[in-house]
Design an enzyme around this catalytic site. Structure first.
Site, PDB file in Angstrom:
ATOM      1  N   CYS A  79       0.844  -1.204   0.000  1.00 57.09           N
ATOM      2  CA  CYS A  79       0.000   0.000   0.000  1.00 57.09           C
ATOM      3  C   CYS A  79       0.882   1.259   0.000  1.00 57.09           C
ATOM      4  O   CYS A  79       1.510   1.566  -0.994  1.00 57.09           O
ATOM      5  CB  CYS A  79      -0.970  -0.037   1.179  1.00 57.09           C
ATOM      6  SG  CYS A  79      -2.351   1.125   0.989  1.00 57.09           S
ATOM      7  N   HIS A 167      -3.749  -4.999   0.590  1.00 53.20           N
ATOM      8  CA  HIS A 167      -3.246  -5.522   1.862  1.00 53.20           C
ATOM      9  C   HIS A 167      -3.353  -7.049   1.885  1.00 53.20           C
ATOM     10  O   HIS A 167      -4.442  -7.592   2.028  1.00 53.20           O
ATOM     11  CB  HIS A 167      -4.044  -4.932   3.030  1.00 53.20           C
ATOM     12  CG  HIS A 167      -3.743  -3.495   3.290  1.00 53.20           C
ATOM     13  ND1 HIS A 167      -2.726  -3.085   4.127  1.00 53.20           N
ATOM     14  CD2 HIS A 167      -4.315  -2.357   2.801  1.00 53.20           C
ATOM     15  CE1 HIS A 167      -2.690  -1.761   4.155  1.00 53.20           C
ATOM     16  NE2 HIS A 167      -3.639  -1.302   3.352  1.00 53.20           N
ATOM     17  N   GLU A 169      -2.308  -8.962   4.219  1.00 51.54           N
ATOM     18  CA  GLU A 169      -2.351  -9.458   5.599  1.00 51.54           C
ATOM     19  C   GLU A 169      -3.761  -9.599   6.160  1.00 51.54           C
ATOM     20  O   GLU A 169      -3.968 -10.293   7.167  1.00 51.54           O
ATOM     21  CB  GLU A 169      -1.523  -8.540   6.519  1.00 51.54           C
ATOM     22  CG  GLU A 169      -2.075  -7.147   6.729  1.00 51.54           C
ATOM     23  CD  GLU A 169      -1.664  -6.135   5.662  1.00 51.54           C
ATOM     24  OE1 GLU A 169      -1.753  -4.922   5.933  1.00 51.54           O
ATOM     25  OE2 GLU A 169      -1.266  -6.561   4.558  1.00 51.54           O
TER      26      GLU A 169
END
Length: 509
Positions: A79, A167, A169
């Site tokens: 990001c 993202h 994660e």
């Protein structure tokens, strides 16, 4: 030398989540502020640049010195990290004209790129940015796109450097763990050997070397963190560790003796100190929750200091500090101003002139439990729900009295034991009864009553940062309500808290 991944933190709310995902595949990683991180040595296999609430176009945008990293070891920008690589190396980042927040799909994926090996075209990803990459430098190549974001992912030609605008994660990115694995295992070559067993073995060895024949004291709370820290130290130095377990009168019903017996059963050198009256005398009539915390903290320090003074030639104070506490203290934005007073020992180390040892400072909360399992610590301790430092004092709203505390203890015991009896305890992250400073009208037999109301609180969570209320069966709640009202004199009403965190908190005070 333990191999590791470095994560440079630019202030993203997801930074700790990146670390969790990496550690889930048994690779050790560390989080450091973008402007204060160690020069990578041979143990560093790769670096990840986190997201950020900032814009790379801001005058005060965080800018890391990547001279020792970029082009030399594998690098992944996430990001903001990806936008930084574009903005600072010849490309252009502009405000986005389209909504780039929420779910999206990688409609185009370069499956020959090692970062996307095995990733399904069209896979769902999670976007969260107000800026977008408008133009990439000439030596960059696009490796993934969504319908709205052409440069969803890129690789720098001739370098082991990648960037992604989504993202990986978060759970909403369906194949995010695979992408992270591709980076840390496939590209960085990590061997995935950082396990709870290896951590325990390495830590015990390093504690033996660090402490030698020195004596150590540790304040046990009965919680998971201090218990695992104590057992690691016990394995390393045996009787040179003295544990002090203080009964402040604010633990659950009969809990002090139960926990003390379990510690003795583990072979720990533990001193149990019953100081209930000393704490409760000071708390009598106090209503303000922060005043309660300060009193409890002050009296604890007094008691601990007195007991520790009876142990001769102590050189170290052990603490159950875990990794989120360490990250907090060196965060991008500086130490938090909102740490509650009971989360530390208020100057005790300075007063006692002791060195600090923190066996768990590298672990997240869930990892502490895994290490505990590797050490064969019994479930009675490892599976205990988190319990606040001030204990029942902050679950007794309003003025503290011994009478109200006994009412709360009885109601709390019925709820907690009921969860265990009905097989629900392990499905709940934390459960509590809160005694309200509210009386309500009731009828018992033929008599009108005007007695106390209590709240049942049960939540699911992984780390306490966010939590959702537990959907306990109505039948169970009915049984507990009846039992509390019938057995605990002074309570005639039971309610269930269905608030989530945020906007509420887990505790009421």
């Amino acid at each position: 030398m333990q191999e590791k991944i470095l994560i440079l933190d630019f202030g993203s709310q997801y930074t700790q989540l990146i670390a969790r995902r990496i550690r889930e595949v048994n690779v050790y990683c560390e989080i450091h502020p973008f402007n204060h991180f160690p020069v990578p040595d041979n143990s560093v296999k790769g670096v990840i640049l986190s997201g950020s609430p900032a814009s790379v176009r801001d005058k005060e945008a965080p800018v890391p010195d990547l001279s020792a990293i970029k082009g030399k070891i594998p690098l992944l920008g996430v990001c903001y990290g990806a936008q930084h690589l574009v903005h600072n190396y010849g490309g252009e980042v502009l405000p986005s004209n389209l909504r780039e927040y929420g779910r999206a799909n990688l409609v185009s994926v370069n499956s020959s790129d090692p970062l996307f090996a095995g990733v399904t075209p069209g896979t769902q990803v999670w976007m969260s940015h107000a800026d977008t990459i408008a133009r990439i430098p000439d030596n960059f190549e696009i490796t993934g796109s969504t319908a709205d974001v052409k440069a969803g992912a890129f690789h720098i030609k001739g370098e082991d450097t990648w960037g992604i605008q989504f993202h990986p994660e978060v759970y909403h990115t369906d194949e995010g763990t695979l992408i992270l694995k591709n980076f840390i295992i496939g590209i960085c070559g990590c061997s995935c050997n950082w396990t709870p067993d290896s951590f325990a073995e390495t830590t015990i060895g390093s504690l033996k070397k660090q402490l030698g024949d020195d004596k150590v004291i540790l304040g046990l709370s009965g919680g998971v963190d201090s218990s695992v820290a104590a057992y690691l130290l016990h394995k390393a130095i045996g009787k040179n560790l003295t544990c002090i377990f203080v009964d402040n009168g604010l633990l659950r019903k009969n809990e002090f003796q139960k926990v003390l017996d379990s510690y003795i059963g583990l072979g720990l050198n533990v001193i149990g100190v019953n100081s209930s009256d000393r704490f409760l005398d000071q708390l009598e009539g106090v209503s303000d929750p922060e005043t309660k915390r300060k009193i409890i903290g002050r009296v604890f320090i007094e008691v601990f200091d007195e007991e520790a003074g009876k142990v001769r030639d102590v050189k170290w104070l052990a603490q159950g500090t875990i990794y989120p506490d360490v990250i907090e203290s060196v965060s991008v934005n500086g130490p938090s101003a909102t740490i509650k007073s009971h989360h530390n020992v208020g100057g005790l180390p300075d007063k006692m002139n002791l060195k600090i040892v923190e066996p768990l400072r590298l672990l997240f909360k869930d990892e502490v439990r895994k290490v505990g399992h590797a050490l064969d610590i019994p479930d009675f301790i490892l599976k205990r729900h988190p319990f606040p430092g001030p204990g029942l004092a902050i679950r007794l709203l309003g003025k503290m009295t011994r009478e109200k505390l006994e009412i709360l203890k009885e109601a709390d015991d019925i709820f907690i034991e009921g969860l265990k009896k009905h097989g629900l305890y392990d499905s709940v992250w934390q459960a509590a009864v809160i005694l309200l400073p509210v009386q309500s009208v009731g009828v018992m037999g033929d008599e009108r009553t005007y007695e106390n109301a209590v709240v049942l609180r049960a939540v699911g969570s992984t780390d306490g940062m966010t939590a959702d209320w537990s959907h306990l069966p109505y039948e169970f709640l009915g049984i507990i309500s009846n039992e509390i009202i019938n057995k605990v004199k002074g309570i005639n009403r039971v309610v269930y808290d269905i608030s989530s965190k945020p906007p509420s908190t887990i505790e009421w005070e």
